[in-house]
Design a protein around this motif. Structure first.
Motif, PDB file in Angstrom:
ATOM      1  N   PRO A 290       0.814  -1.229   0.000  1.00  0.00           N
ATOM      2  CA  PRO A 290       0.000   0.000   0.000  1.00  0.00           C
ATOM      3  C   PRO A 290       0.843   1.274   0.000  1.00  0.00           C
ATOM      4  O   PRO A 290       0.502   2.261  -0.672  1.00  0.00           O
ATOM      5  CB  PRO A 290      -0.828  -0.119   1.281  1.00  0.00           C
ATOM      6  CG  PRO A 290      -0.868  -1.577   1.562  1.00  0.00           C
ATOM      7  CD  PRO A 290       0.455  -2.102   1.128  1.00  0.00           C
ATOM      8  N   ILE A 291       1.970   1.235   0.755  1.00  0.00           N
ATOM      9  CA  ILE A 291       2.837   2.412   0.770  1.00  0.00           C
ATOM     10  C   ILE A 291       3.416   2.646  -0.628  1.00  0.00           C
ATOM     11  O   ILE A 291       3.501   3.779  -1.119  1.00  0.00           O
ATOM     12  CB  ILE A 291       3.954   2.243   1.813  1.00  0.00           C
ATOM     13  CG1 ILE A 291       3.339   2.107   3.208  1.00  0.00           C
ATOM     14  CG2 ILE A 291       4.933   3.402   1.746  1.00  0.00           C
ATOM     15  CD1 ILE A 291       4.353   1.837   4.303  1.00  0.00           C
ATOM     16  N   GLY A 292       3.838   1.560  -1.290  1.00  0.00           N
ATOM     17  CA  GLY A 292       4.349   1.690  -2.660  1.00  0.00           C
ATOM     18  C   GLY A 292       3.294   2.192  -3.625  1.00  0.00           C
ATOM     19  O   GLY A 292       3.574   3.004  -4.513  1.00  0.00           O
ATOM     20  N   ALA A 293       2.060   1.703  -3.468  1.00  0.00           N
ATOM     21  CA  ALA A 293       0.964   2.161  -4.334  1.00  0.00           C
ATOM     22  C   ALA A 293       0.715   3.656  -4.146  1.00  0.00           C
ATOM     23  O   ALA A 293       0.470   4.396  -5.114  1.00  0.00           O
ATOM     24  CB  ALA A 293      -0.304   1.367  -4.047  1.00  0.00           C
ATOM     25  N   VAL A 294       0.776   4.117  -2.899  1.00  0.00           N
ATOM     26  CA  VAL A 294       0.614   5.549  -2.638  1.00  0.00           C
ATOM     27  C   VAL A 294       1.724   6.347  -3.309  1.00  0.00           C
ATOM     28  O   VAL A 294       1.495   7.408  -3.908  1.00  0.00           O
ATOM     29  CB  VAL A 294       0.597   5.808  -1.116  1.00  0.00           C
ATOM     30  CG1 VAL A 294       0.655   7.307  -0.833  1.00  0.00           C
ATOM     31  CG2 VAL A 294      -0.658   5.215  -0.497  1.00  0.00           C
TER      32      VAL A 294
END
Length: 385
Positions: A93-97
């Motif tokens: 999720p952090i990478g997607a953000v």
């Protein structure tokens, strides 16, 4: 070189649109850095309690062993796989953000633009001479200088901040792990804010700079502007030939209608207008051909060849030529004059066919003065004269 110096005209909308199709749009790396560092930092701060709890659980799970687990020969492999998947669930999720922030920064700098052309092979870029030219261009020097200055500034801010808060990091070594993590996070957050402020300043400068550089790169010379106008509007010579061809075809169609006309009205040397009227299918007489000078003579000869009556009525011929177009009905104000001429022609045809008496001479045809181009309005008298 001379051509590059002559490019002092702003890029046209057509060239800008084509450049966007080729992938040439303004993109600011500094805005992307700001979005990723600032936005990513804000996300981490907003979800810091949840992330800290998840990391605490993962750390506890990774350090927890017992004799039963150690008796299994592949326990470390399974434990590593479990921890890897658990970390991925946190990091993805952090990478997607981060990806979303990078895309948003690109759209904010140059707008949405999707094209596959930059991925196509371009062997011209393999030319070392052109590559050297790009390396030592003023634009490249500007980009390299800005990047070096940004790196030095961020490095200086980071080093200065670490020096001021060295004691905080040192004291964290003597604290329990939760308190140490909290103090370290607070110290790092202050440094992150300073870096974000520096990136904000650079992004405010870099976004308009990149747009300016793109427009400067797309500037056009007078020759390029003329060529683009020709491409957009079409070659003037070709268009002239096409128009001439269309006029010739229209002329042939018009002359083909003369043999079927009811009569031709002429000014003896200048104008000829062919008229036709079919009761039941036409609401008014219609002009099927008209011409001036040589074309008028051609209409007259063609009419005589096919035994179409030709009448010398100069005012009516001038009025019809000036106020009608081919395949257009006669104006209402000329109905009476044209009706008199048609009636005379019909009576003449009937007499020649032995079906009636020969008509008398054609009475004077009255044409409204303002519809005859020969009647130019008199100049107004000077009231002071």
């Amino acid at each position: 070189m001379a051509d590059a110096q002559d490019r002092n005209l702003p890029a046209s909308e057509r060239k800008i649109r084509k450049a966007r199709e080729d992938g040439q749009v303004a993109r600011s790396r500094d805005l992307a850095h700001l979005a990723i560092v600032g936005g990513g930092g804000a996300v981490l701060v907003a979800f810091a309690p949840q992330l800290a709890e998840a990391m605490r659980k993962l750390l506890g799970t990774g350090l927890r062993f017992d004799a039963k687990m150690l008796a299994q020969p592949d326990v470390l492999t399974h434990r590593l796989a479990e921890l890897t998947w658990a970390w991925l669930l946190i990091l993805m999720p952090i990478g997607a953000v981060g990806i979303g922030l990078a895309l948003a920064s690109g759209i904010a700098a140059g707008g949405w633009n999707f094209t596959m052309k930059p991925l196509m092979p371009n062997f011209g870029k393999l030319n070392p001479l052109s590559g050297i030219g790009r390396m030592f261009s003023s634009e490249q020097f500007t980009q390299v200088g800005k990047a070096c200055f940004l790196a030095l500034l961020l490095g200086g801010i980071g080093a200065f901040y670490l020096k001021l808060h060295f004691g905080d990091f040192h004291d964290a070594l003597t604290m329990p792990l939760p308190a140490a993590l909290q103090q370290t996070a607070n110290a790092l957050l202050g440094g992150l804010l300073l870096l974000v402020l520096a990136l904000v300043v650079f992004a405010v400068i870099d976004v308009p700079l990149q747009r300016f550089l793109v427009l400067k790169r797309l500037k056009m010379s007078h020759q390029e502007m003329k060529q683009e106008y020709k491409d957009a509007e079409g070659n003037v010579e070709v268009k002239a030939k096409v128009k001439a061809r269309m006029r010739e075809m229209a002329k042939k169609r018009m002359l083909a209608a003369v043999p079927k006309a009811d009569l031709v009205v002429m000014n003896p040397t200048h104008y000829a207008v062919a008229l036709k009227y079919e009761d039941g299918s036409m609401s008014a007489p219609r002009v099927v051909a008209k011409g001036a000078d040589l074309l008028a003579m051609r209409i007259r000869d063609l009419a005589k060849e096919h035994k179409v009556p030709v009448l010398q009525l100069a005012p009516l011929a001038r009025a019809l030529y000036a106020n009608t177009e081919v395949d257009q009905e006669v104006p209402a104000r000329l109905f009476q004059a044209v009706a008199q001429v048609l009636a005379y022609v019909y009576q003449l045809r009937a007499a020649l066919a032995g079906k009636g008496a020969m008509p008398r001479d054609l009475p004077p045809i009255v044409v409204p003065a303002d519809m005859d181009p020969a009647n130019k309005p008199a100049a107004a008298e000077d009231p002071d004269g």
